[in-house]
Design a protein around this motif. Structure first.
Motif, PDB file in Angstrom:
ATOM      1  N   GLU A  30       6.077   7.614  28.389  1.00 31.59           N
ATOM      2  CA  GLU A  30       5.899   6.786  27.200  1.00 31.59           C
ATOM      3  C   GLU A  30       6.099   5.310  27.538  1.00 31.59           C
ATOM      4  N   ARG A  33       2.966   4.163  29.307  1.00 37.03           N
ATOM      5  CA  ARG A  33       1.811   4.052  28.406  1.00 37.03           C
ATOM      6  C   ARG A  33       1.855   2.774  27.592  1.00 37.03           C
ATOM      7  N   LEU A  34       3.052   2.346  27.203  1.00 37.52           N
ATOM      8  CA  LEU A  34       3.195   1.208  26.301  1.00 37.52           C
ATOM      9  C   LEU A  34       3.501  -0.103  27.017  1.00 37.52           C
ATOM     10  N   ALA A 352       5.189  -0.591  17.187  1.00 39.20           N
ATOM     11  CA  ALA A 352       4.266   0.400  17.739  1.00 39.20           C
ATOM     12  C   ALA A 352       4.320   0.444  19.262  1.00 39.20           C
ATOM     13  N   ARG A 353       4.891  -0.613  19.874  1.00 37.39           N
ATOM     14  CA  ARG A 353       5.016  -0.635  21.345  1.00 37.39           C
ATOM     15  C   ARG A 353       6.407  -0.213  21.797  1.00 37.39           C
ATOM     16  N   ASN A 358       7.862   6.174  16.380  1.00 33.72           N
ATOM     17  CA  ASN A 358       7.136   6.837  15.290  1.00 33.72           C
ATOM     18  C   ASN A 358       6.389   5.854  14.399  1.00 33.72           C
ATOM     19  N   ILE A 360       3.340   3.851  13.030  1.00 33.94           N
ATOM     20  CA  ILE A 360       1.906   4.153  13.005  1.00 33.94           C
ATOM     21  C   ILE A 360       1.139   2.857  13.252  1.00 33.94           C
ATOM     22  N   PRO A 361       0.344   2.766  14.322  1.00 35.09           N
ATOM     23  CA  PRO A 361      -0.381   1.519  14.591  1.00 35.09           C
ATOM     24  C   PRO A 361      -1.458   1.263  13.557  1.00 35.09           C
ATOM     25  N   PRO A 364      -6.619   2.026  16.249  1.00 36.04           N
ATOM     26  CA  PRO A 364      -6.544   3.214  17.101  1.00 36.04           C
ATOM     27  C   PRO A 364      -5.466   3.060  18.164  1.00 36.04           C
ATOM     28  N   ASP A 365      -5.029   4.180  18.713  1.00 32.39           N
ATOM     29  CA  ASP A 365      -3.961   4.153  19.706  1.00 32.39           C
ATOM     30  C   ASP A 365      -4.306   3.259  20.890  1.00 32.39           C
ATOM     31  N   HIS A 366      -5.592   3.214  21.256  1.00 29.16           N
ATOM     32  CA  HIS A 366      -5.941   2.434  22.443  1.00 29.16           C
ATOM     33  C   HIS A 366      -5.822   0.925  22.210  1.00 29.16           C
ATOM     34  N   VAL A 368      -3.078  -0.478  20.895  1.00 30.63           N
ATOM     35  CA  VAL A 368      -1.665  -0.845  20.937  1.00 30.63           C
ATOM     36  C   VAL A 368      -1.342  -1.558  22.257  1.00 30.63           C
TER      37      VAL A 368
END
Length: 401
Positions: A30, A33-34, A352-353, A358, A360-361, A364-366, A368
């Motif tokens: 995680e 990813r962020l 969101a980063r 939890n 919600i962005p 879309p997730d991509h 963030v």
């Protein structure tokens, strides 16, 4: 230069992939990813560091005599490439990449025996005390002073843009111990714990909203003379040696290829003005191809440099070339990724980063972290030696100007 992997290198690549498939924790995944800045979430990053230390892979570039892996430059490149594919978090690695090699070269036997095991295990987390207000790339102008008082130095002054100082428990620092002679003279290299009386760390929030850098103040901080690396007033020599590792100790192209892969995925999902996939838009594809060509050229240069190192040759100014081109390609890729997500770049959503928040962005997730990555990358052509400094080095050492 032979770019094909040998059978041994292919077996090593398989070993790395097997390790990554089992050793990367969810917390580390995680954090990776962020990641939008030069380092990842601290706890996730340290999860990954501890896994490497347990495997014996936390200091791959060190000599085997000091706990290194004995890997060749090509093996290190394979490892970095596979780590990028697995989206592992970026490490707080100043101990491994910067001060560790300095201690190996300039430290006494006692200093090596004390500091190096703690770096390998992750017990010591280091930050770098180089830049000062008005003394960034021009390190010779630094003013933070250390006056000799018996067996101690007494330090007064400040350091700025100190990455990770709020997490670090150790600092390696350049201080002025004499004002005689040229500005490069009279500088010493010392190391010390961050919990000494008189040290204050103040946060600096970057325009991406992240707390990565700090200003550190020293008010009559006493450090034993025994903590100095190298001779007194010869810190400039030590500092130049360290900068070779800061500017060229890690290949840029694996990370850039990872960014390009993410950009292509985003462009396959986002829409162009005609309603079709952005990846099919001619103007966008031309810009993407231009950046990918530059990254590929950088990759070949890095591999050429590794081939020279493996053959025992001196790569010369390659660290400056890699730093210059790597930082420029980073900025270009980050900027194009912002354009790819369009108006989703606008929301400011630091929650969101945050791993496992939890939140919600908005988009879309991509999307963030894309704008944060772009804003953070603006400093890439400044830190670790500004691009103007790198060009001066190349002009002198490559062109003989």
């Amino acid at each position: 230069m032979d770019l094909a992997l040998t059978e041994d290198e292919i077996r090593f690549q398989d070993e790395v992939r097997e390790f990554l498939a089992t050793a990367v924790t969810e917390k580390a995944k995680e954090a990776g990813r962020l990641t939008a800045g030069v380092v990842s979430d601290f706890e996730g990053s340290m999860d990954w560091y501890r896994a490497l230390a347990e495997k014996g892979w936390s200091t791959p570039a060190w000599p085997e005599a000091h706990g290194g892996t004995g890997w060749t430059p090509i093996q290190r490149y394979i490892f970095e490439s596979e780590c990028q594919r697995a989206s592992v978090p970026r490490l707080f690695a100043m101990g491994v990449r910067m001060v560790g090699p300095v201690i190996i070269k300039y430290g006494t036997k006692e200093q090596q025996d004390y500091y190096l095991p703690k770096i390998r295990s992750g017990e010591h987390i280091w930050c770098q005390g180089y830049s000062e207000p008005g003394s960034g790339s021009d390190l010779a102008s630094l003013q933070c002073r250390a006056e000799r008082d018996g067996d101690d130095y007494v330090i007064n002054g400040t350091k700025i843009w100190t990455t990770g100082a709020h997490h670090a428990n150790m600092m390696f620092c350049l201080v002025r111990t004499s004002r005689e002679g040229k500005p490069q003279q009279g500088i010493s290299f010392i190391v010390f714990p961050m919990d000494l009386p008189g040290i204050t760390v103040e946060p600096i929030l970057t325009m991406s909203g992240d707390h990565e850098v700090n200003q550190v103040f020293f008010d009559d901080v006493r450090v034993p003379v025994a903590n100095r690396m190298g001779e007194e007033n010869d810190g400039w020599t030590v500092a130049k040696y360290l900068l070779e590792f800061e500017r060229g100790g890690t290949a840029y192209s694996p990370g850039l290829h990872g960014m390009l892969a993410k950009l292509k995925k985003i462009a396959g999902e986002e829409r162009a003005g005609d309603g079709g996939p952005l990846l099919a838009d001619d103007a966008f594809r031309n810009r993407l191809a231009d950046i990918e060509t530059q990254v590929t050229a950088l990759e070949f240069f890095e591999k050429q440099t590794m081939s020279a190192l493996t053959a025992g040759q001196n790569p010369g100014a390659s660290s400056s070339v890699m730093k210059l081109r790597g930082s420029e390609c980073l900025q270009a890729t980050a900027e194009l990724t912002v354009q790819a997500i369009g108006y989703y770049a606008n929301p400011y959503e630091p929650e969101a980063r945050t791993p496992f928040s939890n939140a919600i962005p908005v988009g879309p997730d991509h999307s963030v972290g894309v704008m944060a990555k772009h804003l953070n990358s603006r400093a890439a052509t400044i830190y670790a030696g500004a691009s103007e400094i790198q060009r001066n080095i190349m002009a002198k050492l490559v062109l003989g100007l």
